[in-house]
Design a protein around this motif. Structure first.
Motif, mmCIF file in Angstrom:
data_model
loop_
_atom_site.group_PDB
_atom_site.id
_atom_site.type_symbol
_atom_site.label_atom_id
_atom_site.label_comp_id
_atom_site.label_asym_id
_atom_site.label_seq_id
_atom_site.Cartn_x
_atom_site.Cartn_y
_atom_site.Cartn_z
ATOM 1 N N LEU A 178 0.828 -1.209 0.000
ATOM 2 C CA LEU A 178 0.000 0.000 0.000
ATOM 3 C C LEU A 178 0.859 1.254 0.000
ATOM 4 N N VAL A 179 1.952 1.212 0.766
ATOM 5 C CA VAL A 179 2.869 2.357 0.792
ATOM 6 C C VAL A 179 3.494 2.564 -0.580
ATOM 7 N N GLU A 180 3.837 1.478 -1.270
ATOM 8 C CA GLU A 180 4.408 1.584 -2.616
ATOM 9 C C GLU A 180 3.433 2.262 -3.568
ATOM 10 N N ASN A 181 2.149 2.039 -3.361
ATOM 11 C CA ASN A 181 1.135 2.663 -4.215
ATOM 12 C C ASN A 181 0.746 4.070 -3.780
ATOM 13 N N GLY A 182 1.432 4.589 -2.760
ATOM 14 C CA GLY A 182 1.208 5.972 -2.364
ATOM 15 C C GLY A 182 0.315 6.168 -1.158
ATOM 16 N N ASN A 183 -0.172 5.097 -0.544
ATOM 17 C CA ASN A 183 -1.042 5.222 0.633
ATOM 18 C C ASN A 183 -0.176 5.285 1.884
ATOM 19 N N MET A 184 -0.060 6.487 2.455
ATOM 20 C CA MET A 184 0.764 6.674 3.648
ATOM 21 C C MET A 184 -0.051 6.609 4.947
ATOM 22 N N GLU A 185 -1.355 6.425 4.849
ATOM 23 C CA GLU A 185 -2.195 6.376 6.046
ATOM 24 C C GLU A 185 -2.335 4.932 6.532
ATOM 25 N N VAL A 186 -1.232 4.241 6.716
ATOM 26 C CA VAL A 186 -1.230 2.856 7.181
ATOM 27 C C VAL A 186 -0.391 2.766 8.447
ATOM 28 N N SER A 187 -0.700 1.726 9.222
ATOM 29 C CA SER A 187 0.044 1.515 10.463
ATOM 30 C C SER A 187 -0.022 0.041 10.824
ATOM 31 N N PHE A 188 1.086 -0.507 11.229
ATOM 32 C CA PHE A 188 1.156 -1.924 11.616
ATOM 33 C C PHE A 188 0.940 -2.031 13.115
ATOM 34 N N ARG A 189 -0.045 -2.849 13.515
ATOM 35 C CA ARG A 189 -0.358 -3.028 14.933
ATOM 36 C C ARG A 189 -0.073 -4.473 15.333
ATOM 37 N N SER A 190 0.642 -4.633 16.409
ATOM 38 C CA SER A 190 0.982 -5.976 16.905
ATOM 39 C C SER A 190 0.778 -6.022 18.415
ATOM 40 N N GLN A 250 6.149 7.168 8.893
ATOM 41 C CA GLN A 250 5.974 8.525 9.393
ATOM 42 C C GLN A 250 7.067 9.451 8.865
ATOM 43 N N ARG A 251 8.314 8.936 8.825
ATOM 44 C CA ARG A 251 9.421 9.767 8.327
ATOM 45 C C ARG A 251 9.249 10.079 6.837
ATOM 46 N N LEU A 261 8.812 13.754 5.035
ATOM 47 C CA LEU A 261 9.647 14.241 3.929
ATOM 48 C C LEU A 261 8.790 14.652 2.722
ATOM 49 N N ILE A 262 7.745 13.876 2.453
ATOM 50 C CA ILE A 262 6.868 14.223 1.330
ATOM 51 C C ILE A 262 6.180 15.562 1.569
ATOM 52 N N ASP A 263 5.732 15.767 2.815
ATOM 53 C CA ASP A 263 5.084 17.044 3.137
ATOM 54 C C ASP A 263 6.054 18.206 2.962
ATOM 55 N N GLU A 264 7.324 17.991 3.354
ATOM 56 C CA GLU A 264 8.316 19.056 3.181
ATOM 57 C C GLU A 264 8.560 19.360 1.712
ATOM 58 N N TYR A 312 6.472 18.826 -0.747
ATOM 59 C CA TYR A 312 5.257 19.448 -1.277
ATOM 60 C C TYR A 312 5.197 20.928 -0.923
ATOM 61 N N THR A 313 5.597 21.242 0.324
ATOM 62 C CA THR A 313 5.599 22.648 0.733
ATOM 63 C C THR A 313 6.597 23.454 -0.095
ATOM 64 N N LYS A 314 7.765 22.857 -0.345
ATOM 65 C CA LYS A 314 8.771 23.560 -1.146
ATOM 66 C C LYS A 314 8.275 23.769 -2.572
ATOM 67 N N GLN A 315 7.588 22.787 -3.126
ATOM 68 C CA GLN A 315 7.061 22.930 -4.482
ATOM 69 C C GLN A 315 6.041 24.055 -4.558
ATOM 70 N N LEU A 316 5.189 24.158 -3.520
ATOM 71 C CA LEU A 316 4.218 25.247 -3.505
ATOM 72 C C LEU A 316 4.910 26.599 -3.464
ATOM 73 N N MET A 317 5.994 26.676 -2.685
ATOM 74 C CA MET A 317 6.730 27.926 -2.606
ATOM 75 C C MET A 317 7.357 28.274 -3.946
ATOM 76 N N VAL A 318 7.918 27.263 -4.649
ATOM 77 C CA VAL A 318 8.518 27.514 -5.958
ATOM 78 C C VAL A 318 7.468 27.971 -6.953
ATOM 79 N N GLN A 319 6.292 27.298 -6.945
ATOM 80 C CA GLN A 319 5.234 27.702 -7.860
ATOM 81 C C GLN A 319 4.753 29.120 -7.577
ATOM 82 N N GLU A 320 4.641 29.445 -6.297
ATOM 83 C CA GLU A 320 4.217 30.792 -5.938
ATOM 84 C C GLU A 320 5.227 31.823 -6.418
#
Length: 605
Positions: free
Chosen positions: A344-356, A374-375, A379-382, A384-392
């Motif tokens: 799922l992470v490979e397909n772009g779904n980052m809202e996953v968590s392993f519970r044991s 989480q890391r 990094l993706i959020d960072e 994305y934020t930089k890309q928004l700044m460049v576009q702006e």
């Protein structure tokens, strides 16, 4: 009881993963495999049955298509006979004419009918029954019902009411043994073309085997029956059994067939095996092709699927037992869960968590996996934020660019100043330049009308004429037929610029520039020619292949290269770009593009 269950639960949950898998995988694998095998068998049987029915339905559609052509051929044949001048003349004659003349007329008509029948191999008989008593036919004998006919009889009554249009009539009979003879008839009321005076009747009798030949090559299943029915359910033709030809079909499925257009359905009967009824209706004649096939024949192929399914289920059961032991040693269920989360992470779904619930090796691995996800998300959020700044920043840079509308307004002011001081040359030049600027900054479709593009060429030539004076003579000839068609925006402007800059400017004395637009078939041809210094042959080849590189920074060939790239982008290979040049004689560039009546009509042809 609750304590016992808790102890068992704690034992099972606390035991090793190997024992857990052995106790869980065996029943969880064998039972689903058995259910899946049974379900797959029944499902495959249904799929096979449906596919075979669909194949038969397509075959029936092809037969109906062939019958439609046959019907059209008969209709055309009757129309040819109806409109034949010699037949009209003979049937218009007096019935009391001499025997010699009648014999000659009979020979003429028979030759014409033989000619019509010679076009195709079909088993039909043609009868011409004149009101003057003449009788002409292609068979050996003239049936009594055609020799002394009654105008109020079914077939002749239909022809009379149709008033010259073609009619079809099915031959009904109570019982036929071997010779099924005529099963279908077509006819027209013959009338004098000039006066519409009735001349008699024309009848075309169609034999049963002429229709049977149309579907004998169709896919007929063993034990099946092929039927050709009319709109009322009477059997026109059938195969292989023909004992019901000429009678109304007496089957329980007739009502459904007559009510529908095409399709198939299963007919269950307590006293007979289940059968599939597949039918298709001709849009022209309304005749229905019906194929009745026993269900057992359609599902016969499913027996091999059933045996294969049982074999696979047994083999997979054995393999499951072996895998239960192997997987209990090497792989665990939490690991499979962790693997699915990684997918799922490979397909772009980052809202996953392993519970044991446990802190074994897999649990520790799951904790590390959660931290890694989480890391990565951080990094993706960072990024994305930089890309928004460049576009702006890019948007602000674009907004800070020089506004071309300011230039247009400034040129408009210069124009009015020149007109006030009556300096017409400057005014005309500024107006042309302003129009070019307005045209260049206009947004929208890359396609414009030829007349609009030529107007910009005229504005460009006004500016160049102001620069070169009498040294430049330009001629613009555009055929009126192509002015409303569409072309690429500024398609030939680079050609005109190259012709003036690199062809005429270097020529001593006066230079001539000619721009011609015309239509050649389904293409628009645009030609730009000059009598300048010309281009060397080797340079022409390099330009045509996009390999020209000049040491002169002002003569790089970029304009022609970009022009060719635009043609390839919008028309692929459906265009022509050619250069003809002779040294010291001039150059002609030819462009041909598809005819476009609307913007972008033939884009990416």
């Amino acid at each position: 009881m609750a304590q016992v269950l808790n102890r068992i639960q704690n034992y099972l949950l606390g035991t090793s993963l190997q024992q857990k898998l052995i106790l869980l995988i065996l029943p969880l694998s064998i039972i689903p495999l058995s259910i899946l095998g049974t379900f797959s068998y029944y499902k495959s049987s249904q799929v096979v049955q449906k596919q075979v029915c669909q194949t038969i339905l397509e075959s029936l559609s092809q037969v109906n298509y062939s019958l439609n052509y046959f019907v059209k051929d008969i209709e055309q044949l009757t129309m040819y006979i109806y409109s034949n001048r010699e037949i009209q003349d003979v049937l218009s004659k007096d019935g009391g004419r001499s025997l010699v003349e009648k014999h000659q007329d009979e020979k003429r008509i028979n030759d014409i009918l033989d000619t019509f029948l010679g076009f195709k191999s079909w088993n039909i008989a043609i009868y011409l029954l004149g009101s003057n008593g003449d009788r002409y036919f292609t068979g050996k004998l003239l049936p009594n019902q055609y020799d002394d006919y009654n105008v109020n009889w079914g077939l002749f009554r239909k022809m009379r009411l149709a008033g010259g249009n073609i009619i079809w009539d099915t031959h009904y009979s109570m019982k036929k043994l071997e010779d099924f003879g005529i099963v279908l008839s077509s006819g027209r009321l013959l009338k004098k073309i000039e006066t519409s005076q009735p001349l008699g009747y024309m009848v075309v009798d169609i034999m049963e085997d002429a229709l049977a030949d149309k579907y004998n090559k169709a896919q007929l299943q063993p034990g099946g029956q092929m039927l050709l029915l009319d709109r009322n359910g009477y059997v026109i033709s059938s195969s292989p059994s023909k004992h019901i030809v000429g009678t109304k079909l007496n089957e329980p499925y007739l009502e459904n067939v007559l009510a529908g257009n095409k399709g198939f359905f299963e007919l269950d009967s307590k006293n007979a095996p289940a059968t599939m009824v597949i039918y298709d209706t001709s849009e022209i004649t309304g005749f229905k092709m019906v194929s009745v096939v026993p269900v057992a024949v359609l599902t016969k192929e499913s027996s091999s699927i059933r045996n294969l399914t049982y074999f696979i289920v047994i083999m997979l059961g054995v393999v499951s037992c072996w895998l239960a032991y192997v997987l209990s040693v090497t792989i665990t269920h939490p690991l499979r869960k962790l693997r699915s989360l990684m997918h799922l992470v490979e397909n772009g779904n980052m809202e996953v968590s392993f519970r044991s619930r446990y802190r074994d090796e897999v649990g520790q691995l799951g904790i590390s996996f959660n931290k890694m996800v989480q890391r990565i998300k951080q990094l993706i959020d960072e990024v994305y934020t930089k890309q928004l700044m460049v576009q702006e920043a890019e948007i602000k840079a674009i907004q800070a660019q020089f506004n071309p509308h300011f230039l247009y307004n400034a040129l408009d002011s210069i124009n009015w100043m020149a007109r006030i001081h009556k300096i017409n040359d400057i005014s005309q030049t500024v107006v042309s330049l302003g129009e070019l600027l307005r045209f260049s900054i206009r947004k929208g479709q890359p396609f414009i009308q030829v007349q609009e593009d030529m107007q910009q060429i005229r504005n460009y030539l006004v500016i160049q004429k102001m620069r070169y004076g009498e040294k430049l003579e330009a001629e613009l000839i555009i055929v009126q037929d192509i002015e409303a068609l569409y072309t690429l925006k500024l398609l030939i402007q680079p050609l005109v610029e190259n012709a003036i800059t690199h062809g005429l400017e270097l020529k001593p004395g006066k230079g001539h520039l000619r721009i011609h637009g015309s239509r050649v078939g389904e293409r628009v041809r645009l030609e730009v020619s000059d009598d300048g210094v010309g281009i060397p042959p080797e340079t022409v080849e390099l330009l045509l292949h996009g390999k020209f590189e000049s040491s002169d920074e002002h003569n790089t060939g970029i304009g022609l290269h970009n022009l060719k790239r635009r043609l390839e982008l919008y028309f692929h290979s459906n265009y022509r770009f050619d250069i003809e040049s002779k040294a010291l004689q001039g150059t002609r560039v030819i462009i041909e593009i598809p005819v476009m009546r609307t913007a972008g009509e033939d884009r990416h042809v």
